[in-house]
Write a protein that holds these residues in place. Structure first.
Motif, PDB file in Angstrom:
ATOM      1  N   UNK A 108      95.716 -25.397  58.179  1.00  0.00           N
ATOM      2  CA  UNK A 108      96.899 -25.319  57.316  1.00  0.00           C
ATOM      3  C   UNK A 108      96.626 -24.381  56.150  1.00  0.00           C
ATOM      4  N   UNK A 109      97.717 -23.893  55.539  1.00  0.00           N
ATOM      5  CA  UNK A 109      97.609 -23.054  54.343  1.00  0.00           C
ATOM      6  C   UNK A 109      97.360 -23.966  53.147  1.00  0.00           C
ATOM      7  N   UNK A 110      96.277 -23.677  52.454  1.00  0.00           N
ATOM      8  CA  UNK A 110      95.934 -24.515  51.296  1.00  0.00           C
ATOM      9  C   UNK A 110      96.086 -23.764  49.972  1.00  0.00           C
ATOM     10  N   UNK A 111      96.448 -22.490  50.062  1.00  0.00           N
ATOM     11  CA  UNK A 111      96.622 -21.707  48.841  1.00  0.00           C
ATOM     12  C   UNK A 111      96.817 -20.235  49.158  1.00  0.00           C
ATOM     13  N   UNK A 112      96.851 -19.402  48.124  1.00  0.00           N
ATOM     14  CA  UNK A 112      97.044 -17.962  48.297  1.00  0.00           C
ATOM     15  C   UNK A 112      96.068 -17.204  47.415  1.00  0.00           C
ATOM     16  N   UNK A 113      95.691 -16.018  47.888  1.00  0.00           N
ATOM     17  CA  UNK A 113      94.903 -15.104  47.061  1.00  0.00           C
ATOM     18  C   UNK A 113      95.588 -13.747  47.102  1.00  0.00           C
ATOM     19  N   UNK A 114      95.343 -12.960  46.069  1.00  0.00           N
ATOM     20  CA  UNK A 114      96.019 -11.671  45.986  1.00  0.00           C
ATOM     21  C   UNK A 114      95.073 -10.558  46.428  1.00  0.00           C
ATOM     22  N   UNK A 115      95.535  -9.771  47.426  1.00  0.00           N
ATOM     23  CA  UNK A 115      94.722  -8.698  47.990  1.00  0.00           C
ATOM     24  C   UNK A 115      95.296  -7.336  47.614  1.00  0.00           C
ATOM     25  N   UNK A 116      94.431  -6.335  47.474  1.00  0.00           N
ATOM     26  CA  UNK A 116      94.912  -4.991  47.113  1.00  0.00           C
ATOM     27  C   UNK A 116      95.335  -4.179  48.339  1.00  0.00           C
ATOM     28  N   UNK A 117      96.463  -3.498  48.227  1.00  0.00           N
ATOM     29  CA  UNK A 117      96.903  -2.540  49.250  1.00  0.00           C
ATOM     30  C   UNK A 117      97.333  -1.276  48.523  1.00  0.00           C
ATOM     31  N   UNK A 118      97.474  -0.188  49.296  1.00  0.00           N
ATOM     32  CA  UNK A 118      97.825   1.105  48.690  1.00  0.00           C
ATOM     33  C   UNK A 118      98.923   1.778  49.500  1.00  0.00           C
ATOM     34  N   UNK A 119      99.820   2.468  48.795  1.00  0.00           N
ATOM     35  CA  UNK A 119     100.893   3.210  49.466  1.00  0.00           C
ATOM     36  C   UNK A 119     100.349   4.522  50.023  1.00  0.00           C
TER      37      UNK A 119
END
Length: 374
Positions: A108-119
């Motif tokens: 199950x999903x227990x949380x979120x983390x923020x990942x870097x992406x680029x255009x």
């Protein structure tokens, strides 16, 4: 004047030609390469799309640092500011966690983390195909499109329950216009410098209103269907008044639909609406005194004088030499054949009449083995 059957056949032919040209584009190796490129990009959730737009409204194609290197052979430029997206944290659940969460799922999903992406604009390297490679703006302008645009807009505002308004393009987030079903309103970028594109956009949004409004039969179609249908109607309507928008419309449809089955199914439903748009624009064209913008079969060759017929023949020959679009060249050749046939029939009639009026002139005897060559 053409009869109803001729007009009906002409309208059906416009739709059939549109489908043929769109499918031809989707068969090209370049377009297949574009689809392969799309498959490499992750399909982000609506939440992440909002996050991306909030941080970089100009972003079009985004991927992670390593993905740009491995999948696209491109590198992120030094100093580029990352766009952050939310990635779920998924873990295997213990029996106690399952009981607490009241679930039988193993993970199950227990949380979120923020990942870097680029255009893509923040990277350099091998070219990356995008929809812009297939959707070309700067359409061929036409001297009458501004008058027809204004007349069509006025008609919709005054004779229908639709409301058409204009706003600056800068407020449309890259779009040329939109249709809002909840208010039955069409909004157009009023400062669009390309008049042909502006009229085409109005046709496009009007098609949405007729096909995908709150009470419309096809309102629940997927977005790819809806965009395919609206742009195909716009393309057909512009073809009917003699303005070729294929550089824009065909690529727009193909990059939205992508799949042949979607294209065929979507276009099978537009005939009624495209007919309605053609009839409306034809009526407005006549009211404005722009009949010369009409295409076949409105043009009756049998009513032309011999001088005008020959002039038309010479003009079509010149247009064929100058035409670069294969579809346009094919249509011009068909018109040239029609003019050639009319000239030939008139010549035969004149020769026959001359022979009847001058019976003393002996006609040549052709034996059965003789053949005429040209």
């Amino acid at each position: 004047m053409p009869n109803k059957a001729d007009v009906k056949a002409w309208k059906a032919q416009l739709v059939a030609q549109a489908e043929q040209q769109i499918l031809k584009l989707t068969d090209s190796d370049r377009f297949k390469q574009y689809l392969n490129t799309l498959a490499k990009f992750h399909h982000y959730s609506a939440r992440n799309i909002d996050l991306i737009y909030a941080q970089n409204p100009q972003a079009t194609q985004v991927a992670g640092f390593k993905q740009w290197q491995t999948a696209f052979n491109r590198t992120v430029k030094r100093g580029a500011k990352a766009i952050r997206i939310a990635a779920p944290i998924i873990k295997k659940l213990t029996p106690a966690e399952k009981k607490r969460l009241d679930t039988t799922d193993e993970r199950a999903i227990v949380g979120y983390r923020y990942l870097p992406v680029f255009d893509v604009a923040q990277t350099s390297g091998d070219p990356v195909l995008s929809a812009k490679d297939f959707v070309k703006e700067n359409l061929a302008d036409h001297q009458n499109v501004t008058s027809l645009y204004n007349a069509f807009k006025d008609y919709l505002n005054q004779q229908t329950d639709l409301k058409v308004s204009e706003v600056p393009l800068a407020t449309l987030n890259g779009a040329k216009g939109y249709f809002q079903p909840s208010t039955n309103e069409i909004v157009i970028g009023g400062d669009e410098p390309d008049n042909a594109l502006k009229l085409k956009t109005l046709y496009h949004e009007y098609a949405h209103s007729q096909l995908h409004g709150l009470k419309s039969a096809f309102k629940d179609r997927p977005r790819a269907y809806q965009e395919t249908q609206a742009e195909a109607v716009a393309y057909v309507a512009m073809q009917n008044i003699g303005v070729d928008t294929s550089n824009y419309s065909l690529g727009y449809v193909a990059t939205w639909a992508k799949d042949k089955a979607v294209i065929h199914s979507a276009l099978s439903e537009i005939q009624q609406v495209s007919n309605k748009v053609i009839e409306l624009s034809d009526g407005l064209t006549k009211q404005l005194g722009l009949q010369e913008a009409q295409k076949e079969p409105e043009h009756d060759l049998k009513k032309l004088s011999a001088h005008d017929l020959n002039k038309s023949y010479q003009g079509l020959q010149q247009q064929i030499k100058q035409a670069k679009n294969p579809q346009q060249k094919s249509e011009l050749k068909n018109k040239l054949n029609d003019v050639h046939q009319e000239i030939s029939e008139r010549t035969q009639k004149q020769l026959k009449a001359f022979a009847q009026q001058n019976p003393e002139i002996k006609q040549p005897d052709l034996d059965s083995n003789q053949s005429l060559k040209r």
